[in-house]
Write a protein that holds these residues in place. Structure first.
Motif, PDB file in Angstrom:
ATOM      1  N   HIS A   1       0.828  -1.206   0.000  1.00 55.52           N
ATOM      2  CA  HIS A   1       0.000   0.000   0.000  1.00 55.52           C
ATOM      3  C   HIS A   1       0.864   1.259   0.000  1.00 55.52           C
ATOM      4  O   HIS A   1       0.544   2.238  -0.676  1.00 55.52           O
ATOM      5  CB  HIS A   1      -0.953  -0.002   1.198  1.00 55.52           C
ATOM      6  CG  HIS A   1      -2.033  -1.026   1.075  1.00 55.52           C
ATOM      7  ND1 HIS A   1      -2.935  -1.041   0.041  1.00 55.52           N
ATOM      8  CD2 HIS A   1      -2.360  -2.082   1.866  1.00 55.52           C
ATOM      9  CE1 HIS A   1      -3.773  -2.057   0.193  1.00 55.52           C
ATOM     10  NE2 HIS A   1      -3.431  -2.699   1.294  1.00 55.52           N
TER      11      HIS A   1
ATOM     12  N   LYS B   1       2.041   2.139  -3.424  1.00 53.27           N
ATOM     13  CA  LYS B   1       1.004   2.820  -4.203  1.00 53.27           C
ATOM     14  C   LYS B   1       0.940   4.304  -3.837  1.00 53.27           C
ATOM     15  O   LYS B   1       0.797   5.159  -4.709  1.00 53.27           O
ATOM     16  CB  LYS B   1      -0.356   2.176  -3.954  1.00 53.27           C
ATOM     17  CG  LYS B   1      -0.484   0.789  -4.540  1.00 53.27           C
ATOM     18  CD  LYS B   1      -1.828   0.187  -4.208  1.00 53.27           C
ATOM     19  CE  LYS B   1      -1.930  -1.240  -4.713  1.00 53.27           C
ATOM     20  NZ  LYS B   1      -3.214  -1.863  -4.323  1.00 53.27           N
TER      21      LYS B   1
ATOM     22  N   ARG C   1      -0.849   7.677  -5.423  1.00 47.57           N
ATOM     23  CA  ARG C   1      -2.245   7.372  -5.084  1.00 47.57           C
ATOM     24  C   ARG C   1      -2.514   7.673  -3.619  1.00 47.57           C
ATOM     25  O   ARG C   1      -1.623   7.611  -2.778  1.00 47.57           O
ATOM     26  CB  ARG C   1      -2.543   5.911  -5.372  1.00 47.57           C
ATOM     27  CG  ARG C   1      -2.360   5.578  -6.849  1.00 47.57           C
ATOM     28  CD  ARG C   1      -2.459   4.118  -7.106  1.00 47.57           C
ATOM     29  NE  ARG C   1      -3.860   3.711  -7.158  1.00 47.57           N
ATOM     30  CZ  ARG C   1      -4.240   2.475  -7.441  1.00 47.57           C
ATOM     31  NH1 ARG C   1      -3.349   1.549  -7.692  1.00 47.57           N
ATOM     32  NH2 ARG C   1      -5.515   2.173  -7.476  1.00 47.57           N
TER      33      ARG C   1
END
Length: 87
Positions: A16, A19, A24
């Motif tokens: 995560h 990302k 993001r």
């Protein structure tokens, strides 16, 4: 923007964060309730900016402090009780 549950965030944190590093944003969910957002870091954001005091504002040395609270009991004990309540 992606939504991620807490358990998934904990189990795949590195993925995560990659990302987020790619640009993001992640919304963290506790069950179905959004509780936090992880956004990409941008240089210059979050830096402290100082500004001069407003004209007419009193000097810091002249601002009076509020009176001390009159508490009976042990402040450390109260603090420990408060912190233990979350466990």
């Amino acid at each position: 923007m992606n939504e991620v549950r807490i358990a998934d965030l904990k189990s795949r944190l590195s993925e995560h964060l990659r990302k987020v590093r790619a640009g993001r944003s992640l919304t963290i969910l506790d069950r179905d309730t959004p509780i936090a957002r992880i956004v990409p870091w941008q240089a210059g954001e979050g830096t402290l900016r100082l500004r001069p005091p407003l004209s007419g504002s009193p000097k810091l040395q002249r601002v009076q402090l509020p009176p001390a609270l009159r508490l009976r009991g042990d402040v450390v004990k109260l603090l420990m009780e408060e912190r233990q309540g979350d466990r």
